[in-house]
Design a protein around this motif. Structure first.
Motif, PDB file in Angstrom:
ATOM      1  N   ILE A  29       1.096  -0.609  -0.423  1.00 26.77           N
ATOM      2  CA  ILE A  29       0.167  -0.021  -0.327  1.00 26.77           C
ATOM      3  C   ILE A  29       1.022   1.139   0.125  1.00 26.77           C
ATOM      4  O   ILE A  29       2.121   1.441   0.035  1.00 26.77           O
ATOM      5  N   SER A  30       0.301   2.418  -0.631  1.00 28.89           N
ATOM      6  CA  SER A  30       1.030   3.259  -0.353  1.00 28.89           C
ATOM      7  C   SER A  30       1.301   4.474   0.422  1.00 28.89           C
ATOM      8  O   SER A  30       1.479   5.878   0.621  1.00 28.89           O
ATOM      9  N   GLY A  31      -0.262   4.186   1.466  1.00 29.71           N
ATOM     10  CA  GLY A  31      -0.074   4.857   2.986  1.00 29.71           C
ATOM     11  C   GLY A  31      -1.597   4.668   3.637  1.00 29.71           C
ATOM     12  O   GLY A  31      -1.998   3.627   3.451  1.00 29.71           O
ATOM     13  N   GLY A  32      -2.139   5.359   4.731  1.00 34.67           N
ATOM     14  CA  GLY A  32      -2.940   4.639   5.420  1.00 34.67           C
ATOM     15  C   GLY A  32      -3.731   5.479   6.149  1.00 34.67           C
ATOM     16  O   GLY A  32      -2.678   6.488   6.637  1.00 34.67           O
ATOM     17  N   PRO A  33      -4.661   5.598   6.903  1.00 41.31           N
ATOM     18  CA  PRO A  33      -4.795   6.145   7.558  1.00 41.31           C
ATOM     19  C   PRO A  33      -4.343   6.776   9.021  1.00 41.31           C
ATOM     20  O   PRO A  33      -3.711   4.803  10.179  1.00 41.31           O
ATOM     21  N   VAL A  34      -3.949   7.242  10.330  1.00 43.14           N
ATOM     22  CA  VAL A  34      -3.376   6.940  11.130  1.00 43.14           C
ATOM     23  C   VAL A  34      -4.750   7.379  12.430  1.00 43.14           C
ATOM     24  O   VAL A  34      -5.554   8.487  11.792  1.00 43.14           O
ATOM     25  N   VAL A  35      -4.115   6.855  13.222  1.00 42.42           N
ATOM     26  CA  VAL A  35      -5.721   6.728  14.246  1.00 42.42           C
ATOM     27  C   VAL A  35      -5.133   6.695  15.778  1.00 42.42           C
ATOM     28  O   VAL A  35      -4.205   6.235  15.946  1.00 42.42           O
ATOM     29  N   ASN A  36      -6.224   7.095  16.334  1.00 42.26           N
ATOM     30  CA  ASN A  36      -6.353   7.183  17.817  1.00 42.26           C
ATOM     31  C   ASN A  36      -6.930   6.100  18.944  1.00 42.26           C
ATOM     32  O   ASN A  36      -7.086   5.267  18.153  1.00 42.26           O
ATOM     33  N   GLU A  37      -6.249   5.639  20.091  1.00 42.10           N
ATOM     34  CA  GLU A  37      -6.818   4.640  20.823  1.00 42.10           C
ATOM     35  C   GLU A  37      -8.799   4.687  20.218  1.00 42.10           C
ATOM     36  O   GLU A  37      -8.808   3.020  20.702  1.00 42.10           O
ATOM     37  N   ASN A  38      -9.204   5.276  20.214  1.00 37.99           N
ATOM     38  CA  ASN A  38     -10.904   6.149  19.680  1.00 37.99           C
ATOM     39  C   ASN A  38     -10.544   5.591  18.728  1.00 37.99           C
ATOM     40  O   ASN A  38     -12.059   5.742  18.317  1.00 37.99           O
ATOM     41  N   ASN A  39      -9.978   5.103  17.682  1.00 36.06           N
ATOM     42  CA  ASN A  39     -10.307   4.665  16.232  1.00 36.06           C
ATOM     43  C   ASN A  39     -10.819   6.200  15.523  1.00 36.06           C
ATOM     44  O   ASN A  39     -11.357   6.133  14.773  1.00 36.06           O
ATOM     45  N   GLU A  40     -10.093   7.131  16.382  1.00 37.39           N
ATOM     46  CA  GLU A  40     -10.477   8.918  15.366  1.00 37.39           C
ATOM     47  C   GLU A  40      -9.132   8.845  14.523  1.00 37.39           C
ATOM     48  O   GLU A  40      -8.312   9.183  14.869  1.00 37.39           O
ATOM     49  N   LEU A  41      -9.894   9.343  13.567  1.00 35.83           N
ATOM     50  CA  LEU A  41      -9.000   9.576  12.834  1.00 35.83           C
ATOM     51  C   LEU A  41      -8.129  11.048  13.139  1.00 35.83           C
ATOM     52  O   LEU A  41      -8.732  12.303  13.132  1.00 35.83           O
ATOM     53  N   ILE A  42      -6.670  11.201  12.675  1.00 36.09           N
ATOM     54  CA  ILE A  42      -6.281  12.185  13.616  1.00 36.09           C
ATOM     55  C   ILE A  42      -5.259  12.154  11.784  1.00 36.09           C
ATOM     56  O   ILE A  42      -4.234  13.667  12.038  1.00 36.09           O
ATOM     57  N   GLY A  43      -4.901  11.965  11.008  1.00 36.39           N
ATOM     58  CA  GLY A  43      -3.928  12.231   9.876  1.00 36.39           C
ATOM     59  C   GLY A  43      -4.183  10.410   8.996  1.00 36.39           C
ATOM     60  O   GLY A  43      -3.942   9.859   8.642  1.00 36.39           O
TER      61      GLY A  43
END
Length: 155
Positions: free
Chosen positions: A53-67
């Motif tokens: 893959i060429s990238g992906g989402p970064v999430v916090n411990e609550n599965n909230e998108l942060i970047g």
């Protein structure tokens, strides 16, 4: 004499609901490879390579998108680490992710999503519901949607 029409009486067409799934949520990927801000750059690079893959989402411990994190973000870090002669071991991605990411609504029409891909020049868009990451749509997903609709009216 009046003009005669060769057309027969027209039947009133019933309001037919188009059942063709055209929503982003029908084509988005929900089984996502995600990253966390405290992951090392090397572990992210390994995951990108392993999963092709060429990238992906970064999430916090609550599965909230942060970047999002991409190959380009990692390459930039490789370049900087060489320039400053600072090895990357144990460096996390926290300061290298792209924040304020554009998202797409899962209820968006797939053709509107295609236009958003064209105007934003992105490879993928995360889909967020109630602050939580629920999926991702890629350009390839839009192509798959178009192929399933092949031969039908595109509205």
């Amino acid at each position: 004499m009046g003009i005669k029409s060769f057309q027969g009486a027209r039947k009133q067409q019933a309001n037919v609901v188009d059942s063709t799934p055209l929503k982003v949520s029908d084509y988005m990927t929900t089984d996502l490879i995600t990253f966390t801000p405290n992951q090392t750059i090397e572990s992210v690079m390994q995951k990108l390579i392993t999963h092709r893959i060429s990238g992906g989402p970064v999430v916090n411990e609550n599965n909230e998108l942060i970047g999002v994190i991409s190959e380009g973000d990692c390459i930039k870090q490789i370049s900087e680490s060489r320039y400053y002669n600072m090895p990357m071991q144990d460096k996390t991605i926290e300061n290298h992710i792209t924040m304020n990411v554009d998202t797409i609504d899962g209820n968006m029409n797939i053709f509107d999503a295609a236009n958003k891909f064209l105007s934003a020049k992105r490879r993928r868009f995360p889909i967020v519901e109630n602050g939580k990451l629920v999926g991702q749509i890629s350009q390839k997903d839009v192509l798959k949607a178009a192929m399933t609709l092949k031969g039908q009216n595109w509205k």
